[in-house]
Design a protein around this motif. Structure first.
Motif, PDB file in Angstrom:
ATOM      1  N   VAL A 112      50.924  41.390 -21.920  1.00 18.32           N
ATOM      2  CA  VAL A 112      50.578  40.495 -20.816  1.00 18.32           C
ATOM      3  C   VAL A 112      51.223  41.072 -19.566  1.00 18.32           C
ATOM      4  CG1 VAL A 112      50.849  38.200 -19.816  1.00 18.32           C
ATOM      5  CG2 VAL A 112      50.400  38.454 -22.267  1.00 18.32           C
ATOM      6  N   VAL A 113      50.414  41.345 -18.564  1.00 13.94           N
ATOM      7  CA  VAL A 113      50.918  41.844 -17.283  1.00 13.94           C
ATOM      8  C   VAL A 113      50.930  40.690 -16.286  1.00 13.94           C
ATOM      9  CG1 VAL A 113      50.450  43.366 -15.321  1.00 13.94           C
ATOM     10  CG2 VAL A 113      50.133  44.212 -17.656  1.00 13.94           C
ATOM     11  N   ASN A 114      52.097  40.363 -15.770  1.00 15.76           N
ATOM     12  CA  ASN A 114      52.204  39.449 -14.631  1.00 15.76           C
ATOM     13  C   ASN A 114      52.372  40.319 -13.391  1.00 15.76           C
ATOM     14  OD1 ASN A 114      54.314  37.176 -16.519  1.00 15.76           O
ATOM     15  ND2 ASN A 114      52.102  37.126 -16.305  1.00 15.76           N
ATOM     16  N   THR A 115      51.347  40.389 -12.540  1.00 22.52           N
ATOM     17  CA  THR A 115      51.461  41.244 -11.360  1.00 22.52           C
ATOM     18  C   THR A 115      52.587  40.782 -10.451  1.00 22.52           C
ATOM     19  OG1 THR A 115      49.771  39.957 -10.169  1.00 22.52           O
ATOM     20  CG2 THR A 115      49.037  41.930 -11.383  1.00 22.52           C
ATOM     21  N   HIS A 116      52.900  39.491 -10.503  1.00 19.21           N
ATOM     22  CA  HIS A 116      54.052  38.949  -9.798  1.00 19.21           C
ATOM     23  C   HIS A 116      54.316  37.552 -10.344  1.00 19.21           C
ATOM     24  CE1 HIS A 116      50.543  37.525  -7.547  1.00 19.21           C
ATOM     25  NE2 HIS A 116      51.291  36.554  -7.016  1.00 19.21           N
ATOM     26  N   ILE A 117      55.442  36.970  -9.957  1.00 17.20           N
ATOM     27  CA  ILE A 117      55.811  35.651 -10.471  1.00 17.20           C
ATOM     28  C   ILE A 117      55.429  34.583  -9.449  1.00 17.20           C
ATOM     29  CG2 ILE A 117      57.704  34.148 -11.233  1.00 17.20           C
ATOM     30  CD1 ILE A 117      59.156  36.591 -12.273  1.00 17.20           C
ATOM     31  N   HIS A 118      54.214  34.094  -9.544  1.00  9.74           N
ATOM     32  CA  HIS A 118      53.751  32.916  -8.828  1.00  9.74           C
ATOM     33  C   HIS A 118      53.073  31.997  -9.835  1.00  9.74           C
ATOM     34  CE1 HIS A 118      53.633  34.227  -4.299  1.00  9.74           C
ATOM     35  NE2 HIS A 118      54.803  33.761  -4.676  1.00  9.74           N
ATOM     36  N   TYR A 119      53.030  30.718  -9.516  1.00 12.23           N
ATOM     37  CA  TYR A 119      52.555  29.697 -10.459  1.00 12.23           C
ATOM     38  C   TYR A 119      51.188  30.001 -11.041  1.00 12.23           C
ATOM     39  CZ  TYR A 119      49.291  27.903  -6.995  1.00 12.23           C
ATOM     40  OH  TYR A 119      48.246  27.791  -6.108  1.00 12.23           O
ATOM     41  N   ASP A 120      50.297  30.642 -10.256  1.00 18.62           N
ATOM     42  CA  ASP A 120      48.925  30.877 -10.689  1.00 18.62           C
ATOM     43  C   ASP A 120      48.720  32.255 -11.318  1.00 18.62           C
ATOM     44  OD1 ASP A 120      49.524  31.881  -8.169  1.00 18.62           O
ATOM     45  OD2 ASP A 120      47.501  31.647  -7.389  1.00 18.62           O
ATOM     46  N   HIS A 121      49.816  32.889 -11.708  1.00 20.19           N
ATOM     47  CA  HIS A 121      49.747  34.199 -12.367  1.00 20.19           C
ATOM     48  C   HIS A 121      50.541  34.249 -13.664  1.00 20.19           C
ATOM     49  CE1 HIS A 121      47.812  36.430  -8.999  1.00 20.19           C
ATOM     50  NE2 HIS A 121      48.229  35.347  -8.363  1.00 20.19           N
TER      51      HIS A 121
ATOM     52  N   LEU B 242      46.776  53.762 -18.239  1.00 21.05           N
ATOM     53  CA  LEU B 242      47.123  52.500 -17.578  1.00 21.05           C
ATOM     54  C   LEU B 242      48.505  52.614 -16.937  1.00 21.05           C
ATOM     55  CD1 LEU B 242      45.823  50.139 -20.375  1.00 21.05           C
ATOM     56  CD2 LEU B 242      44.971  50.147 -18.021  1.00 21.05           C
ATOM     57  N   ARG B 243      48.532  52.456 -15.611  1.00 19.67           N
ATOM     58  CA  ARG B 243      49.771  52.682 -14.872  1.00 19.67           C
ATOM     59  C   ARG B 243      50.031  51.542 -13.894  1.00 19.67           C
ATOM     60  NH1 ARG B 243      50.553  54.995  -9.985  1.00 19.67           N
ATOM     61  NH2 ARG B 243      48.366  55.686  -9.924  1.00 19.67           N
TER      62      ARG B 243
ATOM     63  N   GLY C  23      58.369  42.061  -5.820  1.00 18.80           N
ATOM     64  CA  GLY C  23      57.964  42.974  -6.884  1.00 18.80           C
ATOM     65  C   GLY C  23      56.475  43.047  -7.121  1.00 18.80           C
ATOM     66  N   SER C  24      55.676  42.478  -6.248  1.00 18.73           N
ATOM     67  CA  SER C  24      54.218  42.468  -6.450  1.00 18.73           C
ATOM     68  C   SER C  24      53.714  43.856  -6.828  1.00 18.73           C
ATOM     69  CB  SER C  24      53.504  41.999  -5.183  1.00 18.73           C
ATOM     70  OG  SER C  24      53.552  40.602  -5.077  1.00 18.73           O
ATOM     71  N   SER C  25      52.746  43.879  -7.752  1.00 17.10           N
ATOM     72  CA  SER C  25      52.322  45.155  -8.321  1.00 17.10           C
ATOM     73  C   SER C  25      50.817  45.219  -8.488  1.00 17.10           C
ATOM     74  CB  SER C  25      53.002  45.361  -9.677  1.00 17.10           C
ATOM     75  OG  SER C  25      52.664  44.315 -10.573  1.00 17.10           O
ATOM     76  N   VAL C  26      50.339  46.445  -8.734  1.00 16.71           N
ATOM     77  CA  VAL C  26      48.936  46.687  -9.062  1.00 16.71           C
ATOM     78  C   VAL C  26      48.889  47.529 -10.326  1.00 16.71           C
ATOM     79  CG1 VAL C  26      48.215  46.515  -6.646  1.00 16.71           C
ATOM     80  CG2 VAL C  26      48.753  48.762  -7.619  1.00 16.71           C
ATOM     81  N   LEU C  27      47.804  47.391 -11.071  1.00 14.57           N
ATOM     82  CA  LEU C  27      47.618  48.137 -12.318  1.00 14.57           C
ATOM     83  C   LEU C  27      46.412  49.052 -12.170  1.00 14.57           C
ATOM     84  CD1 LEU C  27      48.256  48.661 -15.342  1.00 14.57           C
ATOM     85  CD2 LEU C  27      46.741  46.728 -15.868  1.00 14.57           C
ATOM     86  N   TRP C  28      46.642  50.361 -12.281  1.00 16.43           N
ATOM     87  CA  TRP C  28      45.567  51.349 -12.193  1.00 16.43           C
ATOM     88  C   TRP C  28      45.050  51.664 -13.589  1.00 16.43           C
ATOM     89  CZ3 TRP C  28      43.545  53.099  -7.634  1.00 16.43           C
ATOM     90  CH2 TRP C  28      44.294  52.865  -6.464  1.00 16.43           C
ATOM     91  N   LEU C  29      43.731  51.616 -13.736  1.00 15.67           N
ATOM     92  CA  LEU C  29      43.057  52.040 -14.954  1.00 15.67           C
ATOM     93  C   LEU C  29      42.400  53.383 -14.657  1.00 15.67           C
ATOM     94  CD1 LEU C  29      41.857  51.774 -17.787  1.00 15.67           C
ATOM     95  CD2 LEU C  29      40.175  50.169 -16.867  1.00 15.67           C
ATOM     96  N   GLU C  30      42.965  54.448 -15.212  1.00 19.87           N
ATOM     97  CA  GLU C  30      42.555  55.805 -14.875  1.00 19.87           C
ATOM     98  C   GLU C  30      41.652  56.361 -15.965  1.00 19.87           C
ATOM     99  OE1 GLU C  30      46.594  57.036 -14.564  1.00 19.87           O
ATOM    100  OE2 GLU C  30      46.691  56.679 -12.398  1.00 19.87           O
TER     101      GLU C  30
ATOM    102  N   VAL D 270      41.343  49.302 -10.330  1.00 18.81           N
ATOM    103  CA  VAL D 270      42.690  48.874  -9.973  1.00 18.81           C
ATOM    104  C   VAL D 270      42.698  47.351  -9.890  1.00 18.81           C
ATOM    105  CG1 VAL D 270      42.255  49.200  -7.477  1.00 18.81           C
ATOM    106  CG2 VAL D 270      44.611  49.114  -8.351  1.00 18.81           C
ATOM    107  N   PHE D 271      43.649  46.757 -10.608  1.00 19.75           N
ATOM    108  CA  PHE D 271      43.825  45.303 -10.651  1.00 19.75           C
ATOM    109  C   PHE D 271      44.929  44.969  -9.667  1.00 19.75           C
ATOM    110  CE2 PHE D 271      42.062  46.914 -14.502  1.00 19.75           C
ATOM    111  CZ  PHE D 271      41.084  46.007 -14.851  1.00 19.75           C
ATOM    112  N   VAL D 272      44.558  44.286  -8.571  1.00 17.53           N
ATOM    113  CA  VAL D 272      45.452  44.229  -7.417  1.00 17.53           C
ATOM    114  C   VAL D 272      46.182  42.903  -7.244  1.00 17.53           C
ATOM    115  CG1 VAL D 272      44.126  45.995  -6.198  1.00 17.53           C
ATOM    116  CG2 VAL D 272      43.590  43.571  -5.806  1.00 17.53           C
TER     117      VAL D 272
END
Length: 303
Positions: A108-117, A201-202, A212-219, A225-227
């Motif tokens: 499970v990837v949490n791109t950041h810690i906000h209530y809707d993620h 996957l990076r 710490g907001s992040s993005v996930l690249w699918l190469e 890219v999941f932003v």
């Protein structure tokens, strides 16, 4: 949608208007919304309200089942956002209908810690919050974990508005019911700057919305890219400098948005934001120094 050996699908928790666009995207003039109703309505604009989806992107392939962000969740006390307080949806049934076995989720990837993620990180069982995905590792940005941990509350900057004050206080509830139980179960994994989940996957830090907001690249294949919340509305594609009211550091978020969108435009990668309704994802092309043009919407059913 397919990207090499990977399949990407969308599982929707909720879709609808949330708040006035002037409140969510204060830099975007009212005239821009009015002049662009032909492509913003009905998917992204509902009257004067920002319309959004709460959804999870699921990546399957190469032995992995990865969920990118987990929505709001049921049974949550969310005084900072009443529309989602004690929400009740059939999200888990929708996962089942999509063929996603909760026991088979590997990450499970949490791109950041906000209530809707982070909401469906856990479920309520016998009065306690427990991991929804018992065999998954939960990957969370280290900078967000440190920022939102209740014991570090004194490090947070002072709120600048009453709305920020409510959101900052509400973040303690979010951490308590959606992050701390994962840590206690030994399933939490933190990272910083960059993390490779698999050969194609990076994860990459793209701070600004949160530390710490992040993005996930699918190469793989044509690339994706999941932003997360790098962009909340497609108006931020041609107008990348337009900040979201929820960005903690708006200047840093602008820089990250232009950088990531620029690389996606150059490579032709499909961009999967967390909250776009409509067809949910798109490719873009360069427009000018300040923004981009939407090239093609993803071949997904519109919401």
């Amino acid at each position: 949608m397919r990207f090499g050996p990977y399949e990407v699908r969308r599982v929707v928790e909720w879709v609808g208007p949330i708040a006035p666009v002037s409140k969510v995207l204060p830099d975007t003039p009212a005239s821009y919304w009015a002049e662009n109703e032909d492509w913003l309505v009905p998917s992204h604009l509902d009257g004067e309200s920002y319309r959004a989806a709460i959804q999870t992107w699921v990546i399957e392939g190469a032995g992995e089942t990865i969920l990118v962000d987990t929505g709001v969740g049921n049974d949550r006390d969310r005084p900072q956002i009443p529309v989602f307080s004690h929400l009740q949806t059939d999200f888990l049934a929708r996962l089942d209908s999509a063929g996603i076995d909760r026991n088979a989720v590997t990450c499970v990837v949490n791109t950041h810690i906000h209530y809707d993620h982070v909401g469906w990180n856990t479920t309520l069982a016998d009065g306690a919050w427990v991991p929804t995905f018992p065999n998954a590792r939960y990957v969370v940005p280290a900078r967000d974990r440190e920022h939102f941990r209740p014991e570090n509350a004194d490090r947070m900057r002072a709120p600048t508005t009453e709305d920020e004050r409510r959101r900052f206080e509400g973040s303690r509830l979010v951490y308590a019911d959606s992050v701390a139980p994962i840590d206690e179960a030994g399933q939490l994994e933190t990272w910083d700057d960059e993390l490779r989940l698999a050969p194609a996957l990076r994860l990459e830090r793209a701070s600004g919305h949160t530390p710490g907001s992040s993005v996930l690249w699918l190469e793989a294949g044509d690339g994706a890219v999941f932003v997360g919340d790098l962009t909340h509305s497609p108006v931020q594609v041609p107008r990348t400098d337009d900040a979201c009211a929820f960005d903690l550091d708006r200047d840093e978020a602008r820089r990250a948005r232009h950088d990531v969108l620029g690389r996606a435009a150059r490579t032709g990668a499909t961009i999967f934001p967390a909250h776009y309704a409509g067809q949910g994802a798109m490719t873009i092309t360069p427009q000018d120094e300040s923004g981009f043009t939407i090239g093609a919407w993803a071949p997904l059913p519109p919401l």
